[in-house]
Design an enzyme around this catalytic site. Structure first.
Site, PDB file in Angstrom:
ATOM      1  CG  ASP A 213      -4.617 -27.238   9.993  1.00 43.60           C
ATOM      2  OD1 ASP A 213      -5.629 -26.569   9.687  1.00 43.60           O
ATOM      3  OD2 ASP A 213      -4.668 -28.314  10.611  1.00 43.60           O
TER       4      ASP A 213
ATOM      5  CE  LYS B 249      -2.571 -30.163  12.970  1.00 48.50           C
ATOM      6  NZ  LYS B 249      -2.665 -30.110  11.494  1.00 48.50           N
TER       7      LYS B 249
ATOM      8  CE  LYS C 293      -6.102 -31.351  13.018  1.00 48.35           C
ATOM      9  NZ  LYS C 293      -6.016 -30.978  11.588  1.00 48.35           N
TER      10      LYS C 293
END
Length: 247
Positions: free
Chosen positions: A99, A173, A207
């Site tokens: 990430d 995300k 996400k």
């Protein structure tokens, strides 16, 4: 729907941030990893220096829980070389998901080519090693127009440089959960920001991270179309309890 398989159970505080000793903080990390194993969450999201510990515990338990870590966290303002070096080390340590924090400040300064190169090289590294790659855009630091632009930029870089069969391995995300906002203003995923991300990052996955703390909120995000939820309240979400978590 098995909601547990959407949950990236998350603990990203350093010992100093948690006001704990290093040993005490490691014990908290171990507890979070064990909880992810016991409840069969999709993933445990921890700091890079804890990946080896997570790998050891998950293998010992013969668990299917995957391991994620954050890269260039929480500000995303490291150089591309620094991002890639940190990601390479995490890959060597056995991580499954990378990430990355995108340099959203550079994006806001108009350094578009810098951002495109980060997305290209960071994604290329992850996919070459069969990892899931997520790009944190820090929605609380952006206005709606910038959320649209950045989500579309990531999508366009991926579509231009990778095959269609790899699209589902790249996510946009929402948040780090560590961005400082004025009192009361959400610093994580909201319905409105997630809708913008979904509309402009498709066919990439989204996400929703930060701010999802109840079963009802998680279901709402899933019904919108998110594929993962980053939360430190994974146990509460999966059991219907009330969480006092701030992420």
């Amino acid at each position: 729907m098995n909601i547990k398989h959407y949950l990236d159970s998350t603990y990203l505080k350093t010992a100093a941030q948690a006001n704990l000793s290093e040993q005490e903080n490691t014990e908290v990390v171990k507890k979070c990893i064990q909880e992810a194993i016991d409840y069969d969450f999709k993933l445990i999201m921890i700091r890079p220096d804890q990946v080896v510990l997570a790998k050891k515990m998950i293998e010992a338990a013969n668990s299917k829980v995957t391991i994620g870590t954050v890269i260039d966290f929480p500000f995303g303002n490291g150089t591309l070389e620094e991002k890639l070096a940190e990601a390479k080390q995490a890959i060597e340590n056995g991580v499954d998901d990378l990430d990355y924090v995108l340099d959203y400040v550079a994006f806001k300064r108009g350094e578009i080519e810098t951002i495109k190169e980060q997305v290209l090289q960071g994604t290329k590294l992850g996919l070459a090693h069969h990892k899931i790659v997520k790009w944190i855009i820090e929605v609380a630091a952006l206005d709606n127009h910038q959320i649209v632009q950045l989500s579309a930029l990531i999508k366009n870089v991926v579509i231009a440089n990778f095959s269609e069969k790899e699209y589902d391995k790249v996510f946009v995300k929402s948040s780090t959960g560590f961005y400082k906002t004025p009192e009361g203003v959400p610093n994580g995923a909201t319905v409105s920001t997630v809708k913008l991300m979904l509309e402009n990052s498709c066919p990439l996955a989204v996400k929703a991270a930060g701010g999802v703390r109840t079963y009802e909120e998680a279901v709402e995000m899933i019904q919108l179309g998110v594929k993962r939820i980053g939360t430190s309240a994974a146990k509460a979400i999966s059991t219907g309890e009330i969480s006092n978590s701030n992420y």
